[in-house]
Motif scaffolding. Structure first.
Motif, mmCIF file in Angstrom:
data_model
loop_
_atom_site.group_PDB
_atom_site.id
_atom_site.type_symbol
_atom_site.label_atom_id
_atom_site.label_comp_id
_atom_site.label_asym_id
_atom_site.label_seq_id
_atom_site.Cartn_x
_atom_site.Cartn_y
_atom_site.Cartn_z
ATOM 1 N N TRP A 147 29.745 12.908 1.664
ATOM 2 C CA TRP A 147 29.478 14.010 0.337
ATOM 3 C C TRP A 147 29.599 14.167 -0.454
ATOM 4 N N LYS A 148 29.115 14.391 -1.923
ATOM 5 C CA LYS A 148 29.607 15.255 -2.941
ATOM 6 C C LYS A 148 28.271 15.943 -3.547
ATOM 7 N N GLY A 149 29.026 17.115 -3.816
ATOM 8 C CA GLY A 149 27.777 17.809 -4.911
ATOM 9 C C GLY A 149 28.629 17.437 -6.347
ATOM 10 N N THR A 150 27.812 17.449 -7.374
ATOM 11 C CA THR A 150 27.937 18.016 -9.067
ATOM 12 C C THR A 150 26.836 18.633 -9.374
ATOM 13 N N ILE A 151 27.671 19.447 -10.526
ATOM 14 C CA ILE A 151 26.974 20.311 -11.201
ATOM 15 C C ILE A 151 27.725 20.434 -12.793
ATOM 16 N N GLU A 152 26.449 20.659 -13.570
ATOM 17 C CA GLU A 152 27.082 20.711 -14.678
ATOM 18 C C GLU A 152 25.629 21.212 -15.929
ATOM 19 N N MET A 153 26.383 21.827 -16.870
ATOM 20 C CA MET A 153 25.660 22.570 -17.914
ATOM 21 C C MET A 153 26.599 21.985 -19.331
ATOM 22 N N GLN A 154 25.188 22.851 -19.893
ATOM 23 C CA GLN A 154 25.758 22.259 -21.131
ATOM 24 C C GLN A 154 24.923 23.294 -22.540
ATOM 25 N N PHE A 211 21.066 22.297 -21.055
ATOM 26 C CA PHE A 211 20.943 21.568 -19.492
ATOM 27 C C PHE A 211 21.604 21.712 -18.294
ATOM 28 N N LEU A 212 20.986 21.572 -17.484
ATOM 29 C CA LEU A 212 21.465 22.288 -16.235
ATOM 30 C C LEU A 212 21.467 21.262 -15.063
ATOM 31 N N LEU A 219 17.770 16.579 -13.352
ATOM 32 C CA LEU A 219 18.438 17.503 -14.776
ATOM 33 C C LEU A 219 16.753 18.642 -14.874
ATOM 34 N N ILE A 220 17.611 19.715 -15.744
ATOM 35 C CA ILE A 220 16.478 20.719 -16.105
ATOM 36 C C ILE A 220 16.875 21.111 -17.868
ATOM 37 N N PHE A 221 16.028 21.403 -18.584
ATOM 38 C CA PHE A 221 16.467 21.095 -19.782
ATOM 39 C C PHE A 221 15.558 23.355 -20.157
ATOM 40 N N SER A 222 16.367 24.002 -20.879
ATOM 41 C CA SER A 222 15.927 25.224 -20.912
ATOM 42 C C SER A 222 14.912 25.693 -21.412
#
Lengths: 387, 263
Positions: free
Chosen positions: A352-359, A378-379, A31-34
């Motif tokens: 395997w499953k990859g997920t990307i979320e951005m808000q 976040f990303l 989790l990365i915050f801007s």
């Protein structure tokens, strides 16, 4: 935490030896915050690990079954997010047109995408996401009855689960850290209050109808008795959910009347999903979604979805990797606050499953409940191994 | 002992077909063949089977799905069917329930185990790929007689057998095909091959079925089906195992809200 790990290993040993089926996933989340949070103690990024094993088995030719599902998140930096929960610990018994479920279970009621007004049986596991779709296991005795004229659900819910909240270091939290150690209950039974719920549902051709009733502890805490002190009041909720399929259109509506303190109110979420199938002769389907939410309470008492419009698009690639992309924006029609969200996932290999979320939160009005998340763009990247 | 439905099938094939063939149109004869095929398969009540689906891309990469199928025969309506996914692991526990209704849109529900949610879905997506394969939803759905208009084309050998070759045009809405050419063997009405023609009337896909076995001495089912897409070079193989007929399934096993209780 040690006690939880011990319990988990005991359950694992017991589960593996008795289970006929074992499944689940283990996932690494980054989790990365801007930008830095509103509070200097909040972290800027984090890596956590979650584990969700499930064991099931059956006997009596499938008329009796059991299932255990556990969720565990290890988080070195946010002790509010580090938690374990029993999502299911259930005995299922089938008796003709009656289905009995006794134990701990997680369930879902309702039809809309942006908000889940009707879905009040389980407490929200809020540290797992702000969309309300992660929930804590609820102790219950549940009887489901099938009739020609509809399905009836009767639920007795002994024991109440408190909402989860982030600790001081956590992001996507309220400005004041919630003190989960001393919640205040209106009922003298506190978290031992026994709640009741009932639901009628039926399919009439292209129409699905649900009418439900809940009487017991309101899952949404108030913070009116002191800063950061959750206050749980009683409520009676009558709810209606409707879904209508008409060719490429799916119409959805949820309406509630909630009689609670300080005052009774009504709320609704309604809208549609229109799908373009096989766009430009490809395999891709594009669903367009729009939902409006209304809350009758006075300014200051309302939730996030008070006069809000949600507009989104869902892309299903229909490829071998089941790739999906969902983009949406929530727009407050009065305060003009906006929240943009992107979610994508695909399978890699067979397991395997990859997920990307951005808000992204933008133009947030200080009086909007979303103001607490103003600095929390976040990303999120997650890679999960399923078994 | 023959049951009533197979008696009808025998009567249809022995008496009706040869006599009507004398003076009937190609459309009538095509329909007679479809009716006879249906009558041959009627009365199976229910069946369960396991399906291994192998997707092959143009460059040979493969991926596998394991699906358990349960089907209930419904009189005077389309069949009910339940597909439960065991692999790939990330969709394990997902289940799809379909009430097919001939020319009317089917009712369809999906159970999503991650959300523990039963979701009503639109069955409008007939021509879309099933699980990323070369099979469309409409290729795997219940094949009711009224779903097509028919035309008898010719008779010709098909492998060791002699086949009717019929053309069928979808009469239901939202099909991805203008027509299909089907090869049915004259003895058991087994569908051994189907060619699918797209909206531009070009040959899009070919289905071949093999390893047929007869169950309960009546019902033929293929052990293997292969669907090749000629446009993109992809193919999908279905291997069917553990076929069981008349297992005692009822309406109770095909309820949207009961999807939750499956593993």
């Amino acid at each position: 935490m040690k006690r939880i790990l011990l319990l988990l290993s005991l359950l694992t040993i017991a589960g593996v030896s008795a289970a006929q089926e074992f499944s689940g996933n283990i996932a690494l989340e980054s989790l990365i915050f801007s930008e830095p949070g509103l509070d200097a103690s909040q972290m800027d990024d984090n890596i956590t690990l979650s584990f969700k094993p499930k064991w099931t088995g059956e006997w009596n030719d499938g008329d009796d079954a059991w299932s255990v599902e556990i969720f565990l998140r290890a988080d070195n930096r946010d002790e509010g997010r580090e938690h374990a929960d029993i999502r299911e610990l259930l005995w299922l018994h089938l008796d003709g047109d009656n289905e009995w479920r006794v134990g701990i279970n997680t369930m879902f009621w309702g039809v809309t995408e942006s908000q889940h007004l009707v879905d009040v049986i389980n407490q929200v596991d809020q540290v797992e996401g702000i969309d309300g779709e992660d929930k804590l296991g609820q102790p219950m005795i549940h009887l489901k009855q099938y009739h020609d004229w509809g399905v009836l659900d009767f639920l007795v819910l002994p024991g109440f689960r408190e909402r989860t909240f982030q600790a001081a270091q956590g992001r996507l939290r309220f400005p004041i850290v919630v003190d989960t150690s001393a919640p205040i209950y209106d009922s003298s039974d506190e978290d031992n209050h026994v709640d009741y719920a009932f639901r009628f549902s039926q399919t009439y051709g292209d129409l699905d109808l649900g009418v439900s009733l809940f009487k017991g502890t309101n899952r949404d805490p108030q913070f009116d008795l002191g800063p950061g002190i959750p206050h749980y009041v009683q409520m009676t909720q009558v709810a209606l959910d409707l879904l209508l399929i008409a060719d490429d259109w799916i119409w959805k509506l949820e309406i509630i009347h909630r009689d609670t303190d300080p005052s009774a109110y009504q709320a609704l979420t309604g809208g549609f999903e229109y799908t373009f199938y096989g766009v430009y002769d490809s395999d891709i389907n594009i669903g367009s979604l729009a939902e409006y939410s209304y809350d009758s309470r006075d300014e200051g008492q309302r939730g996030v979805f008070d006069r809000d419009l949600f507009v989104g698009a869902r892309l299903a690639f229909n490829d071998a990797q089941s790739s999906e992309l969902l983009a949406g924006i929530i727009y407050d029609t009065e305060k003009h606050s906006q929240s943009f969200r992107l979610e994508g996932n695909r399978r890699f290999g067979d397991s395997w499953k990859g997920t990307i979320e951005m808000q992204v939160f933008s133009n947030v009005d200080p009086s909007d409940p979303l103001a607490a998340f103003e600095k929390d763009d976040f990303l999120l990247l997650e890679i999960a191994r399923f078994f | 002992m023959l049951n009533r439905n197979s008696m009808i099938a025998v009567i249809l094939s022995l008496v009706l077909l040869p006599t009507l063939a004398l003076a009937q149109s190609a459309e009538q004869k095509g329909l007679e063949i479809a009716l006879a095929a249906k009558a041959f398969d009627q009365g199976f009540a229910d069946f369960t089977a396991n399906m291994r689906m192998t997707l092959k891309s143009r460059n040979g990469a493969t991926s596998t799905r394991l699906i358990r199928i349960k089907t209930l025969e419904v009189e005077a309506d389309g069949d009910r069917s339940l597909s439960i996914f065991d692999e790939p692991a990330d969709v394990k526990g997902t289940a799809m329930l379909t009430f097919s209704h001939g020319l009317e849109p089917d009712d369809q529900w999906l159970y999503l185990p991650a959300l523990k949610k039963v979701k009503r879905i639109s069955s409008r997506n007939k021509s879309g790929p099933f699980m990323g394969s070369t099979f469309a939803f409409e290729d795997l759905g219940s094949q009711e007689v009224e779903k097509y208009t028919y035309k008898f084309l010719r008779e010709e050998p098909c492998g060791d057998w002699q086949c009717y070759v019929i053309e069928r045009k979808p009469a239901y809405q939202y099909s991805g095909y203008t027509s299909q050419t089907a090869w049915l063997d004259k003895k058991g009405y087994r569908v051994v091959k189907v060619e699918y023609f797209d909206r531009k009337k070009a040959l899009l896909k070919t289905l071949t079925a093999s390893n047929f076995q007869q169950y309960l001495g009546l019902y033929w089912r293929p052990g293997k089906m292969e669907m090749v897409n000629h446009l993109n070079g992809k193919s999908t193989t279905l291997e069917w195992t553990d076929y069981q007929f008349k297992t005692g399934l009822s309406d109770r096993d095909f309820r949207a809200q009961a999807l939750k209780r499956l593993k």
